[in-house]
Structure formats: structure tokens, C-alpha cells
Design an enzyme around this catalytic site. Structure first.
Site: not given
Length: 263
Positions: A189, A194, A207
Site C-alpha cells: 500500500d 505510509n 501500514d
């Protein structure tokens, strides 16, 4: 009961014993699906233990963080608990700002270079050591489950796909599936929020619940899209130049952007 059922953080007793008393602030940046709170030193994520509603469980994130530790910069796992259908994951807080913060975006050339370098380092990890398989057979099976369960948010599709159904997106994915995958260890992701930037370095990947072995374009597509949205198309293209154009297939960038719609 969901992670959003309360605005204050109520920790299970085992986590209260390992985390110091603190003032917890709710964090609203990111789209992980979890409720996130932070203190000066720690972060706690909370989400319902529902394998379909969210792209990954916090238990999966804990496993990946433990494997990634010492290989790339990630938060340290402090504790994990499952109570009354809710998962709680406690982590150390990485100092710095996420890469979508205006202060970070103010230095686009530095940011683009940091992101390209961080993904090259992640993608260079030895495949044989990674225990997590997120390749297309796994991802498409997961996407099919989510479509069948009706948990895909069709209103959140990219502009060019507004008005389409999750079923039509999945059918296109099945029809246009690439003939082969360029497998590396991926973040899963790789959007700007992130990556945690601290000065001249990326000090944390967060994450990472979907991290694992997949086509490198699964990461490149999302970072490229995120840079285009937060900075400019030129910055997004510059990122691909710095990462290495010899690795980039425009058709697979488009394919993995399409796949991300279902997660």
C-alpha cells in the site's frame, strides 16, 4: 462494534500494563480502515476483526512488521490483543512527518528521490526469505471474495472509474491479467501517507499489513498515482525515472491501479 464506535481509546488490560499513561490523539490521515491513536511515543491501531471489510488484519500487520524489522525501517511492535471482536496493535511512533504532509511536499525533488530509494531498497530484499505471498493468484482470489461479499466501496473509485461496479472492475482484471509477474518484496500500500520522512531520510514504512511477494508494479503504481495527486504528473514521472525506467511497464502500472480499487 467497530473501531469507530468510540472516539476515545480504551485499551485492553494487557496493553494498559505495557503502555505508559498518555494523552492519546486520534489520527485521521490514511485509509487503512483502522482507527489510529498516537501519543508522544506510541501508536495504537484498532479495527474490527473482519477479514473482508478491511484489506488485512492487524495480526497480519504484526507478523509483517516483525519480519521487516532490521531489514527496512518500520515501527517496533509493542503488543497485540484481540478483545470483544476488536484487534489492538501497539507500535512505537516513528519520528517525522508522513510524505503527504505539506512540509514534506514543499521539497518535491528530495521527496521523489527518497521514495525511489526506499522502494528500491525494499524491492531488493531476498525473495527466498519472505514468507508472505501477495502475488496475483492470492490478490485476485482475495478481490473476488471482497466483491462477492459486497464490501468494496465503489464510490471511492478513481475518477476515471466512477459509475462502474466492483464486478465490472474484477471482470476487467481477470480479462487483462498480465502473462507474468516481476516478483519482489512489496509494501502493498505504497501511498505517500505510509512513508514517514525525518529530515533527509525515510525513517519508517507503516501500514504494511499487505506487504509480501508481489509484482513490483503493485507498489510503483500506487506511489506514482499518489505523487501525481499530491505533487504533479512531472514529479510522478520523475519518481519512475529515479527508480529505473528499465523496470517499468505502463500497462502493468494501469493494471495494479485497477486492482487497488477493490481493496
Amino acid at each position: 462494534m467497530s473501531a469507530d464506535a468510540h472516539e476515545t481509546l480504551i485499551l485492553p488490560p494487557p496493553l494498559r500494563r505495557v503502555l505508559p499513561a498518555a494523552r492519546w490523539e486520534r489520527v485521521n490521515v490514511g485509509e487503512s480502515g483502522a482507527g489510529v491513536w498516537r501519543s508522544q511515543r506510541f501508536v495504537v491501531k484498532v479495527q474490527a476483526r473482519d477479514g473482508l471489510q478491511f484489506p488485512s488484519t492487524l495480526q497480519q500487520e504484526r507478523e509483517r512488521l516483525r519480519w521487516l524489522a532490521g531489514r527496512v525501517p518500520v515501527p517496533r511492535v509493542v503488543g497485540y490483543e484481540l478483545e470483544a471482536g476488536l484487534e489492538y496493535l501497539a507500535l512505537t511512533r516513528v519520528p517525522g512527518l508522513d510524505a503527504s504532509h505539506p512540509d514534506v511536499l514543499f521539497h518535491p525533488e528530495r521527496l521523489v528521490n527518497l521514495l525511489a530509494r526506499a522502494l528500491r531498497e525494499l524491492h531488493a530484499l531476498p525473495l527466498r526469505e519472505c514468507p508472505f505471498n501477495m502475488s496475483l493468484p492470492v490478490a485476485l482470489a482475495r478481490a473476488r471474495e471482497r466483491v462477492a461479499a459486497g464490501v468494496v466501496d465503489e464510490s471511492d473509485f478513481d475518477d476515471e472509474r466512477q459509475g462502474r461496479t466492483a464486478v465490472s472492475v474484477f471482470n476487467e482484471l481477470a480479462r487483462t491479467r498480465p502473462a507474468h509477474e516481476d516478483l519482489v518484496v512489496t509494501h502493498g500500500d505504497a501511498c505517500l501517507p505510509n512513508f514517514i520522512v525525518n529530515g533527509e531520510f525515510i525513517d519508517g514504512l507503516i501500514d504494511v499489513g499487505r506487504a509480501g511477494i508481489a509484482d513490483r508494479h503493485a507498489d510503483l503504481a500506487l506511489t506514482h498515482r499518489s505523487l501525481g495527486r499530491n505533487l504533479s504528473p512531472d514529479s510522478a514521472e520523475g519518481f519512475l525515472d529515479l527508480y529505473g525506467r528499465e523496470y517499468v511497464d505502463p500497462d502493468r502500472l494501469a493494471y495494479y491501479r485497477l486492482l487497488d480499487e477493490l481493496f
